[in-house]
Design an enzyme around this catalytic site. Structure first.
Site, PDB file in Angstrom:
ATOM      1  CD1 TRP A   1      -6.450  70.744  25.845  1.00 34.84           C
ATOM      2  CD2 TRP A   1      -4.299  70.604  25.233  1.00 34.84           C
ATOM      3  NE1 TRP A   1      -6.186  69.430  25.517  1.00 34.84           N
ATOM      4  CE2 TRP A   1      -4.866  69.313  25.138  1.00 34.84           C
ATOM      5  CE3 TRP A   1      -2.954  70.755  24.890  1.00 34.84           C
ATOM      6  CZ2 TRP A   1      -4.145  68.199  24.719  1.00 34.84           C
ATOM      7  CZ3 TRP A   1      -2.233  69.645  24.474  1.00 34.84           C
ATOM      8  CH2 TRP A   1      -2.829  68.385  24.398  1.00 34.84           C
ATOM      9  CG  ASN A   2      -3.665  71.354  20.134  1.00 36.39           C
ATOM     10  OD1 ASN A   2      -4.519  72.226  20.069  1.00 36.39           O
ATOM     11  ND2 ASN A   2      -3.594  70.375  19.262  1.00 36.39           N
TER      12      ASN A   2
ATOM     13  CE  LYS B   1     -15.057  75.376  26.456  1.00 39.24           C
ATOM     14  NZ  LYS B   1     -13.914  75.357  27.389  1.00 39.24           N
ATOM     15  N   PRO B   2     -12.513  79.259  25.358  1.00 39.18           N
ATOM     16  CG  PRO B   2     -11.036  80.523  26.664  1.00 39.18           C
ATOM     17  CD  PRO B   2     -12.476  80.452  26.233  1.00 39.18           C
ATOM     18  CB  ALA B   3      -8.765  74.524  26.191  1.00 40.73           C
TER      19      ALA B   3
ATOM     20  N   GLY C   1     -11.222  70.235  18.306  1.00 40.63           N
ATOM     21  CA  GLY C   1     -11.024  69.371  19.464  1.00 40.63           C
ATOM     22  C   GLY C   1     -11.255  67.929  19.072  1.00 40.63           C
TER      23      GLY C   1
ATOM     24  CD  GLU D   1     -10.567  72.466  10.853  1.00 42.19           C
ATOM     25  OE1 GLU D   1      -9.539  71.808  10.682  1.00 42.19           O
ATOM     26  OE2 GLU D   1     -11.276  72.875   9.917  1.00 42.19           O
ATOM     27  CG  LEU D   2     -13.966  67.003  14.528  1.00 39.91           C
ATOM     28  CD1 LEU D   2     -15.137  66.091  14.264  1.00 39.91           C
ATOM     29  CD2 LEU D   2     -14.200  67.835  15.778  1.00 39.91           C
TER      30      LEU D   2
ATOM     31  CB  CYS E   1      -5.229  67.724  15.099  1.00 42.48           C
ATOM     32  SG  CYS E   1      -4.946  69.263  14.249  1.00 42.48           S
TER      33      CYS E   1
ATOM     34  CD  GLU F   1      -5.671  62.860  17.618  1.00 43.17           C
ATOM     35  OE1 GLU F   1      -6.691  62.808  18.344  1.00 43.17           O
ATOM     36  OE2 GLU F   1      -5.452  63.801  16.846  1.00 43.17           O
TER      37      GLU F   1
HETATM   38  P1  NAP Z   1     -11.630  68.219  23.622  1.00 43.73           P
HETATM   39  O1  NAP Z   1     -11.709  67.503  24.917  1.00 43.73           O
HETATM   40  O2  NAP Z   1     -12.627  67.904  22.585  1.00 43.73           O
HETATM   41  O3  NAP Z   1     -11.644  69.764  24.009  1.00 43.73           O
HETATM   42  C1  NAP Z   1     -11.629  70.784  23.051  1.00 43.73           C
HETATM   43  C2  NAP Z   1     -12.508  71.922  23.530  1.00 43.73           C
HETATM   44  O4  NAP Z   1     -13.841  71.442  23.680  1.00 43.73           O
HETATM   45  C3  NAP Z   1     -12.111  72.487  24.892  1.00 43.73           C
HETATM   46  O5  NAP Z   1     -12.392  73.861  24.920  1.00 43.73           O
HETATM   47  C4  NAP Z   1     -13.048  71.746  25.823  1.00 43.73           C
HETATM   48  O6  NAP Z   1     -13.302  72.403  27.040  1.00 43.73           O
HETATM   49  C5  NAP Z   1     -14.302  71.709  24.986  1.00 43.73           C
HETATM   50  N1  NAP Z   1     -15.263  70.692  25.396  1.00 43.73           N
HETATM   51  C6  NAP Z   1     -15.036  69.517  26.035  1.00 43.73           C
HETATM   52  N2  NAP Z   1     -16.215  68.881  26.267  1.00 43.73           N
HETATM   53  C7  NAP Z   1     -17.195  69.669  25.769  1.00 43.73           C
HETATM   54  C8  NAP Z   1     -18.605  69.589  25.695  1.00 43.73           C
HETATM   55  N3  NAP Z   1     -19.269  68.536  26.197  1.00 43.73           N
HETATM   56  N4  NAP Z   1     -19.278  70.585  25.104  1.00 43.73           N
HETATM   57  C9  NAP Z   1     -18.632  71.657  24.591  1.00 43.73           C
HETATM   58  N5  NAP Z   1     -17.302  71.809  24.645  1.00 43.73           N
HETATM   59  C10 NAP Z   1     -16.590  70.824  25.206  1.00 43.73           C
HETATM   60  O7  NAP Z   1     -10.233  68.022  22.917  1.00 43.73           O
HETATM   61  P2  NAP Z   1      -8.798  68.137  23.548  1.00 43.73           P
HETATM   62  O8  NAP Z   1      -8.439  66.857  24.168  1.00 43.73           O
HETATM   63  O9  NAP Z   1      -8.689  69.351  24.389  1.00 43.73           O
HETATM   64  O10 NAP Z   1      -7.951  68.418  22.237  1.00 43.73           O
HETATM   65  C11 NAP Z   1      -7.316  67.429  21.544  1.00 43.73           C
HETATM   66  C12 NAP Z   1      -8.128  67.004  20.337  1.00 43.73           C
HETATM   67  O11 NAP Z   1      -8.304  68.111  19.460  1.00 43.73           O
HETATM   68  C13 NAP Z   1      -7.411  65.963  19.535  1.00 43.73           C
HETATM   69  O12 NAP Z   1      -8.294  64.974  19.122  1.00 43.73           O
HETATM   70  C14 NAP Z   1      -6.900  66.743  18.329  1.00 43.73           C
HETATM   71  O13 NAP Z   1      -6.690  65.978  17.187  1.00 43.73           O
HETATM   72  C15 NAP Z   1      -7.961  67.740  18.141  1.00 43.73           C
HETATM   73  N6  NAP Z   1      -7.448  68.880  17.393  1.00 43.73           N
HETATM   74  C16 NAP Z   1      -7.856  69.037  16.103  1.00 43.73           C
HETATM   75  C17 NAP Z   1      -7.355  70.075  15.339  1.00 43.73           C
HETATM   76  C18 NAP Z   1      -7.770  70.247  13.913  1.00 43.73           C
HETATM   77  O14 NAP Z   1      -7.448  71.281  13.311  1.00 43.73           O
HETATM   78  N7  NAP Z   1      -8.464  69.301  13.327  1.00 43.73           N
HETATM   79  C19 NAP Z   1      -6.466  70.985  15.913  1.00 43.73           C
HETATM   80  C20 NAP Z   1      -6.078  70.802  17.241  1.00 43.73           C
HETATM   81  C21 NAP Z   1      -6.596  69.734  17.970  1.00 43.73           C
HETATM   82  P3  NAP Z   1     -12.451  72.045  28.372  1.00 43.73           P
HETATM   83  O15 NAP Z   1     -11.080  72.479  28.084  1.00 43.73           O
HETATM   84  O16 NAP Z   1     -13.097  72.832  29.424  1.00 43.73           O
HETATM   85  O17 NAP Z   1     -12.561  70.560  28.567  1.00 43.73           O
END
Ligand code: NAP
Length: 495
Positions: free
Chosen positions: A162-163, A186-188, A240, A262-263, A296, A393
């Protein structure tokens, strides 16, 4: 309340149904889920709530379109469609930015910047589509030719956070589409409207039905399981959390599907005693406070040389205390709300833990007086590497300052993390800049800059920050198979 002049999105961009097989459709159950404005908690739309069954159909429709997209279209034709998509996104930039600010909360000016940045990936990969060259390798036999072909991997599943609701989508799916792969996105759940608006423009740009699919849903688990584990999915690209990335990697193992992940990060930001302090403060504001610290790659640990620690802290506090906090449509605002209450609780818990363990709050440190999702931009001094704020983080507008005395010491401290996404160094010493660039175990290192993102450069993580790269020619490589074609029987004309 005064607001900046924003473009009101036309109804055609505001879709709430999912986009499958070239058709806008509700989920099988007819259920929807609410999307809220992080500024005030108001519900702005109800979006189709899909599950495993519809995700399966989306994958099948992508597979049905694969041959036509990969072989029925030349690279030049794919490039032309991508280019039309780019033109449409740019033409609707302000409307897209309005949708983005409404559902994500970031300041409107930042949202406009994200649309431009996100569109640059479409433009770049439209060009790159025509440059996926193969090779002819000098053969070891006169009657044989060795030819290397590049081919699209097949159906790509993309899951985005979502960011950056727009840029994370384009930087994943533009290279996949350019390579000749159909995608299921699949978007957030917090930010589906921007992704759906992008799909409206993709449809208009002329992608054939089934090539672009968007599955929206409130429960990511069944959708993710289907996307990562389906036998027709050939690559999973995810941005994510590290936790979900590991889960998807395990699910993709069942079909040996490719993954690019990309975590999370825990970026060190190192300021040496010879740095230009104003440039370092400016760089830190850009790194740490963009998207209210919810990126991130943002600085999570600021290491400052002891000789300039107090001077740097003073200048930083003066700048941070001035950052205007407010709703995304208010003029001049630089810090918007965090995405939800859970994020606010986490950020404030990190600050509290640090304070209790001896850190000093130089500015901020609390919930902002506006309430809701707003947190004061914060600077903490005397932070210790063991504090939660330096180990995890924080994902919020908090800059924790740590002290160091020497180069070897700061390299060891900076590399003491399970993450390896991005790092920044400020120094005027060229030798030190090179050494730091080489010794830091991070996928991206910024020297004398706080913001490094570009469609021209490969971004990605080391260690538990991920695998694979996005951007540049490396980004399209994630979606390409290398095939060796061995041609024999080329007899000599004069034996
Ligand atoms: P997240 O909870 O991992 O969610 C990211 C995406 O994954 C969302 O679309 C989410 O859906 C989905 N998701 C959640 N649980 C899932 C599952 N069990 N199976 C499949 N998909 C699933 O992360 P977030 O809190 O939204 O985002 C923040 C994180 O992203 C931070 O750790 C950040 O560092 C990282 N990030 C990394 C980068 C990079 O380039 N490395 C860039 C941006 C962000 P829902 O929205 O429906 O929960």
């Amino acid at each position: 309340m005064t607001t900046v002049a924003v473009a009101r999105p036309s109804a055609d961009l505001l879709r709430t149904e999912a986009f499958l097989a070239g058709r806008w459709q509700p989920g099988e159950t007819g259920r929807t889920f609410p999307v809220t404005n992080p500024d005030n908690g108001e519900v702005i739309a109800h979006v189709a709530d899909l599950g495993a069954a519809e995700t399966r159909r989306a994958i099948e429709s992508a597979e049905a379109s694969r041959e036509n997209w990969a072989r029925g279209h030349t690279a030049k034709q794919r490039a032309a469609i991508l280019r039309r998509w780019f033109d449409l996104v740019v033409a609707r930039r302000e409307e897209l930015a309005t949708i983005l600010t409404l559902e994500q909360g970031k300041p409107y000016a930042e949202a406009c910047g994200e649309v431009t940045f996100g569109a640059s990936y479409i433009d770049f990969y439209a060009q790159e589509a025509t440059r996926l060259y193969g090779e002819v390798v000098p053969s070891d036999r006169p009657d044989r030719r060795i030819v290397v072909l590049t081919e699209p991997v097949g159906v790509v599943a993309a899951i985005t956070p979502w960011n950056f609701p727009l840029a994370m989508v384009t930087r994943k799916i533009a290279p996949a589409l350019a390579a000749g792969c159909p995608v299921v996105l699949k978007p957030a759940e917090q930010t589906p409207l921007t992704a759906l608006a992008l799909a409206v423009l993709a449809e208009r740009a002329g992608f054939p039905p089934g090539v672009v699919n968007v599955v929206t849903g409130q429960d990511p688990e069944p959708i993710g399981r289907e996307l990562a584990g389906h036998r027709l999915t050939r690559a999973v690209t995810f941005t994510g959390s590290t936790e979900v990335g590991k889960l998807l990697m395990a699910q993709a193992a069942a079909t040996v599907s490719r993954v690019s992940l990309e975590l999370g990060g825990n970026a060190p930001f190192v300021v040496f005693e010879d740095a230009d302090l104003d440039a370092a403060v400016h760089g830190l504001i850009g790194s740490k406070f963009r998207a209210s610290g919810q990126t991130c790659v943002c600085a999570n640990r600021v290491f400052v040389h002891e000789a300039i620690y107090d001077a740097f802290a003073e200048r930083l506090v003066a700048a941070v205390a001035e950052l205007p906090v407010g709703g995304g449509f208010e003029p001049g605002v630089q810090i918007g709300p965090l995405i939800d209450d859970r994020a606010v609780t986490k950020v404030l818990a990190h600050v509290e833990q640090a304070r209790a363990a001896g850190a000093r709050v130089l500015t901020g440190g609390s919930k902002h007086r506006r309430g809701g999702g707003y947190v004061d931009p914060t600077v903490l001094a005397d932070v210790d590497p063991a504090m939660t704020v330096a180990r995890e983080e924080t994902f919020g507008p908090v800059a924790p300052l740590l002290r160091f005395a020497g180069e070897d010491e700061v390299v060891a401290l900076a590399n003491d993390s399970e993450y390896g996404l991005a790092a920044n160094v400020f120094t005027r010493d060229l030798g030190r800049a090179w050494r730091m660039g080489e010794r830091l175990e991070y996928g991206t290192v910024g020297i004398n800059t706080g913001v490094m993102s570009s469609e021209l450069a490969p971004a990605g993580g080391m260690k538990q920050s991920g695998v694979g790269r996005e951007g540049s020619r490396h980004g399209i490589g994630e979606f390409v198979e290398t095939k060796y074609l061995c041609i024999e029987g080329i007899a000599s004309a004069n034996p």
